[in-house]
Design a protein around this motif. Structure first.
Motif, PDB file in Angstrom:
ATOM      1  N   SER A  33       0.844  -1.183   0.000  1.00 38.78           N
ATOM      2  CA  SER A  33       0.000   0.000   0.000  1.00 38.78           C
ATOM      3  C   SER A  33       0.887   1.242   0.000  1.00 38.78           C
ATOM      4  CB  SER A  33      -0.878  -0.004   1.253  1.00 38.78           C
ATOM      5  OG  SER A  33      -1.481   1.240   1.446  1.00 38.78           O
ATOM      6  N   GLU A 135      -6.841  -0.901  -2.353  1.00 29.97           N
ATOM      7  CA  GLU A 135      -6.364   0.428  -2.695  1.00 29.97           C
ATOM      8  C   GLU A 135      -6.484   0.589  -4.205  1.00 29.97           C
ATOM      9  OE1 GLU A 135      -1.961   1.862  -2.412  1.00 29.97           O
ATOM     10  OE2 GLU A 135      -2.919   2.135  -0.453  1.00 29.97           O
ATOM     11  N   ARG A 140      -3.495  -4.710  -1.703  1.00 27.26           N
ATOM     12  CA  ARG A 140      -2.116  -4.340  -1.399  1.00 27.26           C
ATOM     13  C   ARG A 140      -1.835  -4.707   0.055  1.00 27.26           C
ATOM     14  NH1 ARG A 140      -1.481  -4.106  -6.117  1.00 27.26           N
ATOM     15  NH2 ARG A 140      -1.312  -2.254  -7.404  1.00 27.26           N
ATOM     16  N   LEU A 142      -0.817  -3.828   3.579  1.00 28.83           N
ATOM     17  CA  LEU A 142      -0.613  -2.709   4.491  1.00 28.83           C
ATOM     18  C   LEU A 142       0.527  -3.077   5.436  1.00 28.83           C
ATOM     19  CD1 LEU A 142      -1.360   0.069   5.541  1.00 28.83           C
ATOM     20  CD2 LEU A 142      -2.997  -1.039   7.069  1.00 28.83           C
TER      21      LEU A 142
END
Length: 161
Positions: A33, A135, A140, A142
């Protein structure tokens, strides 16, 4: 979770390990992210068990993840004995959290091969503890936490696991 959700999770993980096994650090970075709080941590089960904040790799924000790419591709380039990795993973669990994020745990084994010898050996075993968010309509990481089964590896780490 739906079958489609699980396929998307597995594809994210496959893209992650393909980037590492092909030494494409920019593609590795793209799996995370862009959130400033994004993190990559590689630690040991012993450190987790003893609640020690120690890690082999500690990229506790997105800027440090980007720094890792720079170190591997520019600063350390040509200064270490290169090796080829091969990651094997198996998703163990996945659950959607109340905030819409997904927590995934996967088993991990990483082998390495030195160009000079052509002999493959086990580098590390452990588990991925991932927190995943959507995202721009794509999944993605984090946070990606690698918890290694042992604190002693047969060689130094250059590339993330």
């Amino acid at each position: 979770m739906s079958t489609l959700d699980l396929v998307e999770l597995d594809q994210l993980q496959a893209n992650y390990i393909q980037a590492l096994d092909s030494k494409n650090m920019e593609a590795w970075l793209a799996r995370f992210s862009s959130d400033p709080a994004a993190s990559y941590v590689c630690t040991t089960r012993e450190n987790v068990r003893k609640e020690l904040p120690l890690a082999l790799m500690l990229d506790d924000c997105h800027a440090r993840i980007r720094d890792r790419v720079t170190f591997v591709t520019k600063i350390w380039a040509g200064t270490f004995q290169d090796y080829q990795t091969r990651h094997l993973t198996q998703r163990l669990s996945a659950r959607r959290l109340d905030d819409g994020m997904i927590r995934v745990n996967s088993a991990l084994a990483v082998y390495y091969t030195l160009d000079e010898t052509g002999i493959s050996q086990l580098l590390a075993t452990g588990e991925y503890e991932d927190l995943i968010k959507t995202e721009q309509s794509e999944l993605r990481f984090l946070s990606k936490k690698v918890v290694l089964d042992t604190s002693v590896l047969p060689r130094y780490l250059v590339f993330p696991l």
